[in-house]
Design a protein around this motif. Structure first.
Motif, PDB file in Angstrom:
ATOM      1  N   UNK A  35      63.988   8.176  23.421  1.00 58.90           N
ATOM      2  CA  UNK A  35      62.827   7.457  23.952  1.00 58.90           C
ATOM      3  C   UNK A  35      61.700   7.588  22.942  1.00 58.90           C
ATOM      4  N   UNK A  36      61.205   6.473  22.456  1.00 59.73           N
ATOM      5  CA  UNK A  36      60.126   6.493  21.473  1.00 59.73           C
ATOM      6  C   UNK A  36      58.794   6.740  22.160  1.00 59.73           C
ATOM      7  N   UNK A  37      57.846   7.235  21.370  1.00 58.55           N
ATOM      8  CA  UNK A  37      56.504   7.469  21.882  1.00 58.55           C
ATOM      9  C   UNK A  37      55.636   6.227  21.664  1.00 58.55           C
ATOM     10  N   UNK A  38      54.521   6.203  22.345  1.00 60.15           N
ATOM     11  CA  UNK A  38      53.617   5.066  22.217  1.00 60.15           C
ATOM     12  C   UNK A  38      53.572   4.240  23.488  1.00 60.15           C
ATOM     13  N   UNK A  39      52.988   3.063  23.365  1.00 55.13           N
ATOM     14  CA  UNK A  39      52.812   2.212  24.532  1.00 55.13           C
ATOM     15  C   UNK A  39      54.113   1.556  24.965  1.00 55.13           C
ATOM     16  N   UNK A  40      54.970   1.185  24.028  1.00 61.57           N
ATOM     17  CA  UNK A  40      56.176   0.424  24.382  1.00 61.57           C
ATOM     18  C   UNK A  40      57.263   1.328  24.957  1.00 61.57           C
ATOM     19  N   UNK A  41      57.398   2.600  24.429  1.00 65.97           N
ATOM     20  CA  UNK A  41      58.399   3.549  24.903  1.00 65.97           C
ATOM     21  C   UNK A  41      59.778   2.890  25.020  1.00 65.97           C
ATOM     22  N   UNK A  42      60.284   2.483  23.900  1.00 67.73           N
ATOM     23  CA  UNK A  42      61.597   1.857  23.857  1.00 67.73           C
ATOM     24  C   UNK A  42      62.690   2.910  23.984  1.00 67.73           C
ATOM     25  N   UNK A  43      63.850   2.504  24.485  1.00 66.92           N
ATOM     26  CA  UNK A  43      65.006   3.373  24.691  1.00 66.92           C
ATOM     27  C   UNK A  43      66.109   2.946  23.727  1.00 66.92           C
ATOM     28  N   UNK A  44      66.700   3.929  23.045  1.00 67.31           N
ATOM     29  CA  UNK A  44      67.778   3.683  22.085  1.00 67.31           C
ATOM     30  C   UNK A  44      68.987   4.522  22.462  1.00 67.31           C
TER      31      UNK A  44
END
Length: 564
Positions: free
Chosen positions: A254-263
Motif C-alpha cells: 500500500x503506497x503512502x499519500x493521497x491515492x494510497x494505491x494497492x499493488x
C-alpha cells in the motif's frame, strides 16, 4: 478480499552448497484496480468450485491492465538494474564522484544508445551502492506497514545490525594506541549491553526496489519502496525477506499519500536446478575432497601412536569447576590442589594446584549460585610394583577450599571438600558438599562478620584421611563443623595402558584396571597362578617329548608292574 493476501512477511533462511551467483529471482509487480480485483476474485471462486465448469473472464480484463500497471522481471544475484532516478543522475558525468559512479555512467550511456532498459518500475540496489547501507534499512522500519495489514515492529537484532557499521566508524582513536572509548566498562547499563553485544557477521546485501509512482511521474525518491531483501554470508546461507510465495497468495503493498494505491507482489525462485548427473558428479567430488583431507590429517598425525611403557597406567583428566552454591557470603573463589598416593607420579612441569577467579553469585530459585566455568587439566602415571604392600592401589584426590572476598579485602573460609578421581573413564558430573570448622561462641561469629577470618585447617587432607595418619581408626570426637554449600565439577577422564591393547588382542576381559596392570587383587593372583601352571605344564610336555622312546616305554612298563 483480505483473505487473498499473504501476510507472512518474515525472513526465510536457506542453506545451499551451490554458489550464490546462480541464484535467480522472478519478481512480479501488479497494480490492483477495481476491474483487476473483481477478475481475481471471480477466478478464485471458479477454482474453488471446479464442478461448475470453466468461465471465460476475458471480458472482465481491461486492456490497460498490462503495460504500466504490471511488470514481471527476472533478477540475478548482485545484478544492477537502474531506476529512472539513477538514469537521470548518472547520465551527467559531473555528478559522478567515485569510480563506481563513473562505471555506472558508462553503463547508462550504453543503455541510452541501446534504446532503453529492460526494466521499468523494478530496479535493484547492490551491495556496493551508496544507498544499500542507509536507505533500505530506514525503509525496513516501515516495511511491516507496507507489506502487510497487521502492525509489527523490526526485531531487536535488525535494529542493532542497522547501526553497527556506523558505531564502528565512530570509534576512532586519538592516536595509534589509545582509543577514545573505554576498553572495559565496569558498570554497563542496559542500553550499553543492547548496543554492544551484537554478532557482526560480514553479509552481502541486495535490495530489489519498486518505483510505485503514478504514470508519468516516475523517478522520485519518495515513491521508491523496498520489495525484497536478499543477504548472504558467503558460507551457503541465504536470508530472504519476504519469503518466496511458493504458490501462495501475493504480498500486499500500500503506497503512502493521497491515492494510497494497492499493488500485488509475487517473488519466485527460478534458479536452474542441477541435473542428476551433475549432482552425482558433485557428490563424488566432495567425497574425493574429504578423503584427501582425511589422508592429509593422517599424514600429520602419523601411524605411531604414543603408548606408555609396560606396567604403567597413564591417567589424563580435563576438568571444569562449574559452579558453587549455598554459601553464606558473595564473591567466591576456590583454591584447589591434587594429592598423589603411593606409586603415582606426574611430569615435572605439571601444576598440582590452582585458583579460580573471583565470581559473584546469581540468584536461581532459592539458591545463590556462582558460575566459575574454570577449566583445568591433570596428567599422572601409575606404576605397579610387586613389592607394594597395598592390596588395592589408591586413586589421586583433588582437595579444594572455598573462600569469599569482600570490598575491604577481607576473606573468609566458606568450606572444605574433596573429590576422588573417577576410576572409570568417561564423563562424570560430581557435586561435592562442603563443611567448615566451627568455633563455638559469639566472639567467633562477630569476628567473622566484622573483620573476616575464621578457623582454618592446617592440613587440608584432614577433610578425608590425613596423610600422616598411620593408625587403624581415626577419631574426630570434639571437632565441631558446620555444613555449608556444594561445588559442582565436570570431569572428562582418559585411561591409557599397553595392557589394554594386549587384553583386547588376547580377548581377555577383566573387570578392574589394576588387574590388567598386574596388581595384587584376588583376580590378579588367580590369573598369575593359572598362567604359571600352564607354563609348567608346557615345560613338562616339552621335556617328555625330548626323552628317548625306549626310556619312555621302560618307564611305562615299570609303572604297570608296580600297579599290579
Amino acid at each position: 478480499m483480505a483473505d487473498f493476501w499473504n501476510t507472512d512477511t518474515g525472513e526465510a533462511v536457506y542453506r545451499s552448497r551451490d554458489a550464490v551467483k546462480n541464484l535467480r529471482v522472478k519478481v512480479r509487480l501488479e497494480r490492483v484496480t477495481s476491474t483487476a480485483a473483481l477478475s481475481h476474485h471471480l477466478q478464485q471462486e471458479v477454482l474453488s468450485q471446479q464442478d461448475r465448469g470453466a468461465i471465460e473472464l476475458e471480458t472482465l480484463t481491461s486492456q490497460g491492465q498490462t503495460g504500466d500497471n504490471e511488470e514481471e522481471l527476472e533478477v540475478g544475484w548482485q545484478e544492477k538494474l537502474f531506476s529512472e532516478y539513477e538514469m537521470e543522475l548518472f547520465q551527467n558525468e559531473a555528478a559522478c564522484q567515485t569510480p563506481l559512479d563513473r562505471q555506472y555512467h558508462t553503463e547508462v550511456k550504453a543503455l541510452k544508445r541501446a534504446k532503453g532498459r529492460r526494466n521499468h518500475r523494478v530496479f535493484t540496489y547492490t551491495d556496493h551502492d551508496r544507498y544499500t547501507n542507509c536507505l533500505p534499512f530506514h525503509q525496513m522500519q516501515h516495511s511491516s506497514d507496507v507489506l502487510t495489514t497487521t502492525k509489527s515492529s523490526p526485531t531487536f537484532l535488525a535494529e542493532r545490525m542497522a547501526s553497527i557499521r556506523h558505531r564502528w566508524q565512530d570509534r576512532r582513536t586519538m592516536d595509534s594506541s589509545i582509543p577514545k572509548t573505554k576498553i572495559i566498562n565496569w558498570e554497563p547499563t542496559e542500553e550499553f549491553v543492547k548496543n554492544s553485544h551484537v554478532v557482526n557477521n560480514a553479509m552481502q546485501t541486495m535490495h530489489i526496489m519498486g518505483d510505485l509512482g503514478p504514470p508519468g511521474r516516475l523517478g522520485r525518491k519518495e515513491n521508491e519502496y523496498l520489495l525484497c531483501t536478499i543477504k548472504t554470508d558467503g558460507s551457503g546461507t541465504v536470508v530472504l525477506k519476504p519469503d518466496f510465495n511458493k504458490g501462495r497468495e501475493p504480498y500486499r503493498i500500500v503506497t503512502e499519500g493521497e491515492r494510497r494505491e494497492v499493488w500485488r507482489l509475487t517473488v519466485e525462485n527460478i534458479s536452474t536446478a542441477m541435473k542428476p548427473e551433475e549432482t552425482d558428479r558433485e557428490q563424488n567430488m566432495y567425497k574425493d575432497l574429504y578423503a584427501r583431507h582425511k589422508d592429509y590429517l593422517n599424514s600429520l598425525v602419523g601411524q605411531d601412536f604414543e603408548m606408555p611403557p609396560v606396567g604403567i597406567l597413564r591417567y589424563f583428566m580435563n576438568g571444569e569447576i562449574v559452579s558453587a552454591q549455598g554459601f553464606e557470603y558473595d564473591n567466591l573463589y576456590i583454591h584447589f590442589f591434587m594429592e598423589l598416593p603411593n606409586n603415582w607420579s606426574s611430569l615435572p612441569f605439571q601444576s598440582l594446584s590452582g585458583v579460580t577467579q573471583t565470581c559473584r553469585t546469581k540468584t536461581q530459585g532459592k539458591e545463590n549460585v556462582a558460575f566459575f566455568s574454570h577449566p583445568f587439566s591433570f596428567e599422572a602415571f601409575y606404576m605397579s610394583e610387586k613389592e607394594s604392600e597395598e592390596p588395592v592401589p589408591q586413586w589421586p584426590v583433588l582437595y579444594f577450599k572455598v573462600l569469599s572476598l569482600d570490598s575491604w579485602q577481607r576473606y573468609r573460609t566458606e568450606g572444605y571438600g574433596y573429590v576422588l578421581f573417577p576410576a572409570i573413564p568417561g564423563n562424570h558430573k560430581v557435586t561435592c558438599h562442603t563443611w567448615r570448622p566451627l568455633q563455638t561462641g559469639t566472639v567467633s561469629a562477630l569476628r567473622r562478620f566484622f573483620i573476616g577470618g575464621s578457623p582454618e585447617l592446617e592440613d587440608h587432607s584432614y577433610v578425608r584421611i590425613p596423610g600422616t595418619f598411620k593408625g587403624e581408626r581415626l577419631s574426630r570426637i570434639g571437632f565441631s563443623t558446620e555444613t555449608t554449600g556444594s561445588v559442582t565439577f565436570n570431569l572428562h577422564c582418559i585411561q591409557q595402558a599397553r595392557s589394554f591393547v594386549d587384553a583386547a588382542m588376547l580377548k581377555k576381559r577383566r573387570q578392574k584396571v589394576f588387574d590388567q596392570l598386574g596388581g595384587f587383587s584376588q583376580q590378579g593372583a588367580v590369573c598369575t597362578i593359572m598362567e604359571a601352571f600352564h607354563r609348567a605344564r608346557r615345560k613338562m610336555q616339552d621335556a617328555r617329548e625330548s626323552l628317548p622312546r625306549d626310556l619312555i616305554n621302560t618307564t611305562s612298563q615299570l609303572q604297570i608292574e608296580s600297579s599290579t
